[in-house]
Design an enzyme around this catalytic site. Sequence first.
Site, PDB file in Angstrom:
ATOM      1  N   LEU A  41     -10.483   8.999   5.255  1.00  0.00           N
ATOM      2  CA  LEU A  41     -10.604   7.570   4.965  1.00  0.00           C
ATOM      3  C   LEU A  41      -9.683   7.245   3.807  1.00  0.00           C
ATOM      4  O   LEU A  41      -9.554   8.025   2.869  1.00  0.00           O
ATOM      5  CB  LEU A  41     -12.055   7.230   4.613  1.00  0.00           C
ATOM      6  CG  LEU A  41     -12.396   5.839   4.050  1.00  0.00           C
ATOM      7  CD1 LEU A  41     -13.828   5.447   4.429  1.00  0.00           C
ATOM      8  CD2 LEU A  41     -12.252   5.756   2.519  1.00  0.00           C
ATOM      9  N   ASN A  42      -9.031   6.046   3.873  1.00  0.00           N
ATOM     10  CA  ASN A  42      -8.377   5.544   2.668  1.00  0.00           C
ATOM     11  C   ASN A  42      -8.640   4.053   2.492  1.00  0.00           C
ATOM     12  O   ASN A  42      -9.809   3.666   2.413  1.00  0.00           O
ATOM     13  CB  ASN A  42      -6.896   5.941   2.569  1.00  0.00           C
ATOM     14  CG  ASN A  42      -6.005   5.510   3.700  1.00  0.00           C
ATOM     15  OD1 ASN A  42      -6.139   5.979   4.834  1.00  0.00           O
ATOM     16  ND2 ASN A  42      -5.059   4.648   3.410  1.00  0.00           N
ATOM     17  N   ASP A  43      -7.664   3.199   2.421  1.00  0.00           N
ATOM     18  CA  ASP A  43      -7.834   1.832   1.922  1.00  0.00           C
ATOM     19  C   ASP A  43      -8.926   1.032   2.628  1.00  0.00           C
ATOM     20  O   ASP A  43      -9.023   1.043   3.866  1.00  0.00           O
ATOM     21  CB  ASP A  43      -6.537   1.034   2.099  1.00  0.00           C
ATOM     22  CG  ASP A  43      -5.333   1.690   1.472  1.00  0.00           C
ATOM     23  OD1 ASP A  43      -5.461   2.822   0.972  1.00  0.00           O
ATOM     24  OD2 ASP A  43      -4.255   1.080   1.492  1.00  0.00           O
ATOM     25  N   GLN A  59      -9.109   2.205   6.471  1.00  0.00           N
ATOM     26  CA  GLN A  59      -8.141   3.102   7.074  1.00  0.00           C
ATOM     27  C   GLN A  59      -8.852   4.383   7.498  1.00  0.00           C
ATOM     28  O   GLN A  59      -9.562   5.004   6.711  1.00  0.00           O
ATOM     29  CB  GLN A  59      -7.053   3.433   6.063  1.00  0.00           C
ATOM     30  CG  GLN A  59      -6.143   2.273   5.723  1.00  0.00           C
ATOM     31  CD  GLN A  59      -5.122   2.032   6.806  1.00  0.00           C
ATOM     32  OE1 GLN A  59      -4.172   2.787   6.951  1.00  0.00           O
ATOM     33  NE2 GLN A  59      -5.321   0.984   7.579  1.00  0.00           N
ATOM     34  N   TYR A 102      -1.643   0.166   9.564  1.00  0.00           N
ATOM     35  CA  TYR A 102      -1.763   0.257   8.114  1.00  0.00           C
ATOM     36  C   TYR A 102      -2.571  -0.917   7.558  1.00  0.00           C
ATOM     37  O   TYR A 102      -3.119  -1.721   8.290  1.00  0.00           O
ATOM     38  CB  TYR A 102      -0.372   0.330   7.480  1.00  0.00           C
ATOM     39  CG  TYR A 102       0.228   1.731   7.467  1.00  0.00           C
ATOM     40  CD1 TYR A 102      -0.202   2.719   8.345  1.00  0.00           C
ATOM     41  CD2 TYR A 102       1.243   2.069   6.571  1.00  0.00           C
ATOM     42  CE1 TYR A 102       0.347   3.994   8.328  1.00  0.00           C
ATOM     43  CE2 TYR A 102       1.799   3.339   6.551  1.00  0.00           C
ATOM     44  CZ  TYR A 102       1.353   4.296   7.423  1.00  0.00           C
ATOM     45  OH  TYR A 102       1.898   5.554   7.407  1.00  0.00           O
ATOM     46  N   SER A 103      -2.590  -1.040   6.246  1.00  0.00           N
ATOM     47  CA  SER A 103      -3.537  -1.934   5.583  1.00  0.00           C
ATOM     48  C   SER A 103      -3.275  -3.410   5.841  1.00  0.00           C
ATOM     49  O   SER A 103      -2.158  -3.821   6.140  1.00  0.00           O
ATOM     50  CB  SER A 103      -3.526  -1.676   4.076  1.00  0.00           C
ATOM     51  OG  SER A 103      -4.073  -0.422   3.793  1.00  0.00           O
ATOM     52  N   ASP A 171       1.055  -4.389   3.749  1.00  0.00           N
ATOM     53  CA  ASP A 171      -0.275  -4.727   3.221  1.00  0.00           C
ATOM     54  C   ASP A 171      -0.478  -6.239   3.047  1.00  0.00           C
ATOM     55  O   ASP A 171      -0.723  -6.732   1.943  1.00  0.00           O
ATOM     56  CB  ASP A 171      -0.541  -4.022   1.887  1.00  0.00           C
ATOM     57  CG  ASP A 171      -0.231  -2.541   1.920  1.00  0.00           C
ATOM     58  OD1 ASP A 171      -0.312  -1.957   3.008  1.00  0.00           O
ATOM     59  OD2 ASP A 171       0.087  -1.971   0.859  1.00  0.00           O
ATOM     60  N   GLU A 224       1.878  -1.809  -4.042  1.00  0.00           N
ATOM     61  CA  GLU A 224       1.088  -1.782  -2.818  1.00  0.00           C
ATOM     62  C   GLU A 224      -0.129  -2.707  -2.935  1.00  0.00           C
ATOM     63  O   GLU A 224      -0.562  -3.077  -4.022  1.00  0.00           O
ATOM     64  CB  GLU A 224       0.607  -0.357  -2.514  1.00  0.00           C
ATOM     65  CG  GLU A 224       1.702   0.582  -2.043  1.00  0.00           C
ATOM     66  CD  GLU A 224       1.154   1.790  -1.314  1.00  0.00           C
ATOM     67  OE1 GLU A 224       1.627   2.036  -0.190  1.00  0.00           O
ATOM     68  OE2 GLU A 224       0.258   2.476  -1.843  1.00  0.00           O
TER      69      GLU A 224
END
Length: 482
Positions: A41-43, A59, A102-103, A171, A224
């Site tokens: 997991l990320n953003d 993410q 992506y984000s 983003d 970012e």
Amino acid sequence: MNSLNRDLKRLVKTVENCEGEKVKSDYWRLNFHLMPPVGWLNDPNGLCEFNGCYHIFYQYSPFDEKGGLKLWGQYITSDFINWKNKGAKVFADQPYDCHGAYSGSTIVHDSKMNIFYTGNVKHRGKYDYINSGRGHNTILLVSEDGENFTDKRLIMTNSDYPDNMTCHVRDPKVFKENDKFYMVLGARDKNDIGQVLVFESKDMINWENINVIKSEAKFGYMWECPDLFKIEEKTVLLISPQGIEADGFKYNNVYQSGYYFLEGDYKTKNYKLSNFEEIDRGFDFYAPQTFLDSKGRRLLIGWMGLPDIEDVYSNPTTEYGWQHALTVPRELKVVKNKLTQLPIDELKNLRKNCKNIKVEKSIEDKAYNTFDLVANIENCESLEIIIKDCACLNYKKQENLFTLSFIGGGYGRKDRSADLDSLKNLRVLCDTSSLEIFINDGEEVFTTRFYPTKDKEGIKVSGEYLNCNLHIYEMEAFNIEN
């Protein structure tokens, strides 16, 4: 839903079913934080309130706990206590997002969720993937029910961004002001200067670049996850800059997250940025995103992790097939010209048993496995709190210094500090493998992962000229329906 989308969804479910039991067996799985079912997991992405529910996207790379092809996973809740895991929702299934969804963000308009995100494409060949070889496309998805999404629409490609940009533009965060829509995108120009691109639209389909926001002096090579919002008459620009050199206690992580107050007009060159302030001093915090809820609260959720840290410190949960989590939701306020953050009030509903302890010199107590500690401090020359024989929270008034350090369980994490004139109160959310520390009503915040052994539940408190009232609440777990 196209056939590739269906196949990906089926593949994700297969991986989750095959790997899920191993992941669940990990003692360090968190109780009151959102995590990936398996993998990475990320953003946090697409945060919004829609049809009476909060939608938290993130993410998600279910195929590899150390990263890999990025999808979007989704959780929903009406109370931040009881959750539904809706699984993988946004897939990398088109030529313009084939190497990762992506984000991005969600804007609710005309009773629909409008999701904007970056589609990542890495072309085959000998490219540096900075100035050539990468496509960062802005994509729109629409949902009328929060469950099903229309076919994707490609909104912008590299050719729609200013000519002096590298391939790193991503983003999108979209919001509405008066009768127009605005989008901010994080960017890196060809001189390796981080900045934010501002776009304007009347219909959310056709966008025009109207401004660029950047600091007077270069501050990192890439900005970012930008977020631009107003709170209590202040305009806040939230960014996650990359390429910042450490400066004493500041900027000690590989990448940072923080904010500027913006004065003037973000739509023109007539603006001025304040000094940059880190929003979290801990080891594990990045890519925060905010949204405004129906109660008028500006809520923030961050990624309880960082990219590119493998050579510095680590997360042993990878041995169980998962990595990272989201922070608890936090409410933002402006106090004395500073952005503060505290856990949302709903989390108090997880409190169970309570220990009330008066500390004048020192105490040692078993505490609980997971807890919410509140310390109200009437007087203090120094204070030390040791949690589970691993994490040490230390304040020294004479040095005006607060430090988080590790005597065990840090897996490479050592210490982080902040200047602090006085210590009036402290709140610590301790989960099985995370700490979120809020100082002086959220004036300073430290977020970190840590990994105590299962038998460690103790807490030790000591200090000089100390007059402290401790309230330690046992915390129950989220109820998550899969």
